[in-house]
Design a protein around this motif. Structure first.
Motif, PDB file in Angstrom:
ATOM      1  N   TYR A 181     -33.272 -77.385  80.402  1.00 41.98           N
ATOM      2  CA  TYR A 181     -32.925 -76.894  81.732  1.00 41.98           C
ATOM      3  C   TYR A 181     -34.129 -76.724  82.657  1.00 41.98           C
ATOM      4  CZ  TYR A 181     -28.408 -76.113  79.572  1.00 41.98           C
ATOM      5  OH  TYR A 181     -27.206 -76.298  78.922  1.00 41.98           O
ATOM      6  N   ILE A 182     -35.284 -77.191  82.228  1.00 42.35           N
ATOM      7  CA  ILE A 182     -36.457 -77.133  83.101  1.00 42.35           C
ATOM      8  C   ILE A 182     -36.145 -77.865  84.409  1.00 42.35           C
ATOM      9  CG2 ILE A 182     -38.828 -77.957  83.389  1.00 42.35           C
ATOM     10  CD1 ILE A 182     -39.236 -77.508  80.393  1.00 42.35           C
ATOM     11  N   GLY A 183     -36.438 -77.209  85.518  1.00 46.00           N
ATOM     12  CA  GLY A 183     -36.191 -77.802  86.832  1.00 46.00           C
ATOM     13  C   GLY A 183     -34.905 -77.365  87.496  1.00 46.00           C
ATOM     14  N   VAL A 184     -34.012 -76.705  86.743  1.00 44.86           N
ATOM     15  CA  VAL A 184     -32.773 -76.192  87.351  1.00 44.86           C
ATOM     16  C   VAL A 184     -33.141 -75.016  88.262  1.00 44.86           C
ATOM     17  CG1 VAL A 184     -30.595 -74.995  86.884  1.00 44.86           C
ATOM     18  CG2 VAL A 184     -31.302 -76.924  85.444  1.00 44.86           C
ATOM     19  N   GLN A 242     -38.712 -72.779  84.352  1.00 44.12           N
ATOM     20  CA  GLN A 242     -40.020 -73.355  84.059  1.00 44.12           C
ATOM     21  C   GLN A 242     -40.680 -72.675  82.867  1.00 44.12           C
ATOM     22  OE1 GLN A 242     -43.031 -71.570  87.100  1.00 44.12           O
ATOM     23  NE2 GLN A 242     -41.024 -71.605  88.130  1.00 44.12           N
ATOM     24  N   ILE A 243     -41.622 -73.402  82.273  1.00 44.33           N
ATOM     25  CA  ILE A 243     -42.475 -72.838  81.226  1.00 44.33           C
ATOM     26  C   ILE A 243     -43.734 -72.292  81.897  1.00 44.33           C
ATOM     27  CG2 ILE A 243     -43.891 -73.379  79.202  1.00 44.33           C
ATOM     28  CD1 ILE A 243     -41.887 -75.590  78.523  1.00 44.33           C
ATOM     29  N   ARG A 244     -44.162 -71.136  81.478  1.00 43.27           N
ATOM     30  CA  ARG A 244     -45.345 -70.525  82.077  1.00 43.27           C
ATOM     31  C   ARG A 244     -45.993 -69.606  81.068  1.00 43.27           C
ATOM     32  NH1 ARG A 244     -43.710 -65.592  82.695  1.00 43.27           N
ATOM     33  NH2 ARG A 244     -41.516 -65.101  82.925  1.00 43.27           N
ATOM     34  N   ASP A 245     -47.165 -69.107  81.418  1.00 41.11           N
ATOM     35  CA  ASP A 245     -47.762 -68.072  80.595  1.00 41.11           C
ATOM     36  C   ASP A 245     -46.862 -66.848  80.649  1.00 41.11           C
ATOM     37  OD1 ASP A 245     -49.961 -69.630  79.994  1.00 41.11           O
ATOM     38  OD2 ASP A 245     -51.127 -68.897  81.695  1.00 41.11           O
ATOM     39  N   ALA A 246     -46.564 -66.288  79.520  1.00 44.41           N
ATOM     40  CA  ALA A 246     -45.666 -65.122  79.470  1.00 44.41           C
ATOM     41  C   ALA A 246     -46.316 -63.958  80.205  1.00 44.41           C
ATOM     42  CB  ALA A 246     -45.371 -64.750  78.016  1.00 44.41           C
ATOM     43  N   TRP A 247     -45.771 -63.613  81.365  1.00 39.94           N
ATOM     44  CA  TRP A 247     -46.356 -62.500  82.111  1.00 39.94           C
ATOM     45  C   TRP A 247     -45.879 -61.158  81.571  1.00 39.94           C
ATOM     46  CZ3 TRP A 247     -42.425 -59.717  84.251  1.00 39.94           C
ATOM     47  CH2 TRP A 247     -41.243 -60.393  84.586  1.00 39.94           C
TER      48      TRP A 247
END
Length: 219
Positions: free
Chosen positions: A108-111, A195-200
């Protein structure tokens, strides 16, 4: 049935109707699908209720996305048909694990983020996204963060989190899926996409970490 649930169910039904308009459909089966959809909305049942009613009407079995796909194939007479707005389930070879959760989430990246959204065809919010991911694997979890954060088993700290765990932050205002190695995937805020990101999420702002399925991979 809440307004959000009703909207989500209507979107699913609209997606099915859109797909069926391009296929020749037996009149008796058309009546069956209409009755199943209407009955589900009237009685307030969840998506499982609609799917079960559809499966019963069309002579298939089971509930969930896989059954919905099976029912669609029965309705159209064409195997391999994909229902718009419903992703095919990830093959797990048995019980789902955290690794399966990660694989399902990445589809689902980009949804886009849409507040209250549960349909990947139009957008999802943070808890709509996590619910959809687990649903793809045949695992039912509640719709909202405040309920999702009570599912499964607790994980004591971020250091012990494994891929596939749910990270709940800021008192239950946000939820994401941990990928391991300090990374997470989520539907963040309006104007952004999944999106994938650094876990904040840090230990200081985490409210809960929940393990819904057996752990996968390394932390």
């Amino acid at each position: 049935m809440s307004m959000t649930e009703a909207i989500g169910r209507m979107q699913s039904i609209q997606s099915m109707i859109s797909e069926l308009t391009t296929r020749p459909v037996d009149s008796a089966k058309s009546t069956a699908i209409s009755a199943a959809a209407t009955g589900s909305l009237v009685d307030g049942g969840g998506d499982g209720s609609f799917t079960q009613a559809l499966a019963s009407a069309l002579g298939t079995s089971g509930t969930g996305t896989a059954s919905l796909q099976e029912s669609l194939n029965s309705l159209t007479g064409i195997s391999g048909t994909t229902l718009k707005g419903v992703s095919a389930p990830v093959a797990t070879g048995g019980a789902a694990t955290g690794n399966d959760v990660v694989a399902a989430a990445k589809k689902y990246i980009g949804v886009p983020y849409v507040w209250g959204g549960t349909n990947p065809a139009t957008g999802m919010d943070c808890s709509g996204f996590t619910q959809r991911v687990f649903k793809d694997l045949g695992v039912e979890i509640p719709r909202v963060v405040s309920d999702q954060m009570r599912q499964g088993t607790p994980v004591a700290s971020l250091a012990e989190a494994k891929p596939g765990d749910l990270l709940v932050s800021f008192g239950g205002n946000h939820i994401s899926i941990y990928l391991g190695n300090g990374k997470a995937i989520d539907a963040p805020v309006p104007g952004q996409t999944i999106q994938i990101r650094d876990a904040w999420e840090q230990q200081s702002n985490l409210t809960s970490i929940r393990r819904i399925v057996p752990a996968g991979g390394t932390s």
